[in-house]
Design an enzyme around this catalytic site. Structure first.
Site: not given
Ligand code: TIU
Length: 222
Positions: A25, A73, A130, A133, A158-159, A163, A203
């Site tokens: 993403d 996304e 996609k 997430k 990200v993030t 995701c 772990q």
């Molecule tokens: N790609 C992804 O992480 N989608 C999000 O909505 N991330 C947020 O941190 N909001």
């Protein structure tokens, strides 16, 4: 032939012939101002800092010939793949499908849903849209990885705690060995990024490993 990355919590051994790079993403909607990230109330600028390291990772992986999979996304224009619960979750600003400065927010084909120019997929690379997430939910990712005979996944994007972590956990549960590139992932919340890195490798690599791009480069003799 096994390569070894000096990763945490212990060295990550992988065969490049059975490895893909999964870039999650890296879209304008999350990284540039005015898109979905901004609509959720975030300062998006910290995410821009990982573009050089992500490009370095992409460049070295492309050199080795390992497959690259990019995810985005995004949703269909009629929002039929966006559950009402996801649609209504953001009440702060623009919602998914609303018209913003980069077109309709998080909608396939709109400027905001595109991957940053610097990191744009090149010929032969796979791009998966996609709706969730996680990168496995309602996508062909399992089929693609099966076809590529994948055992190991290097992950960037990200993030970190949304995701990226969701996708890494999904992959781990499916039996893939995953390495997250520490400086090629970022969060709107620095403490969430650090916590995620820690919980992934806690772990005895309960979810997977983490390493810097330079450490991955070293393992690949680049
Ligand atoms: N790609 C992804 O992480 N989608 C999000 O909505 N991330 C947020 O941190 N909001």
């Amino acid at each position: 032939m096994a390569e070894i990355v000096q990763a945490l919590p212990y060295p990550f051994s992988f065969n490049p012939l059975e490895t893909v790079l999964l870039v999650i993403d890296m879209q304008r909607d999350f990284i540039e101002s005015g898109g979905f990230g901004t609509a959720l109330g975030n300062d998006v600028t910290p995410l821009q800092s990982i573009v050089p390291a992500t490009l370095r990772l992409l460049t070295l992986v492309r050199k080795t010939g390992m497959p690259v999979i990019h995810t985005r996304e995004c949703h269909k224009p009629d929002l039929s793949d966006c559950p009402p619960a996801k649609l209504k979750r953001n009440s702060l600003g623009l919602r998914i499908g609303d018209h913003g400065p980069m077109g309709r927010v998080l909608i396939v084909g709109e400027p905001g849903a595109e991957i940053l120019d610097e990191l744009a997929p090149i010929k032969g690379e796979i791009v998966l849209n996609k709706p969730g997430k996680g990168a496995f939910y309602n996508t062909d990712l399992s089929v693609v990885l099966d076809r590529l005979r994948t055992k190991f996944i290097i992950i960037a994007g990200v993030t970190t705690e949304v995701c990226v972590q969701t996708s890494m956990r999904e992959a781990n549960d499916r039996g893939f060995e995953c390495l997250l590139a520490e400086d090629a992932t970022e969060s709107y919340f620095p403490e969430f990024k650090q916590a995620t890195l820690k919980m992934i490798r806690a772990q005895g690599a309960i979810v997977g490993w983490t390493a810097k791009v330079s450490e991955i480069a070293e393992a690949l003799n680049e």
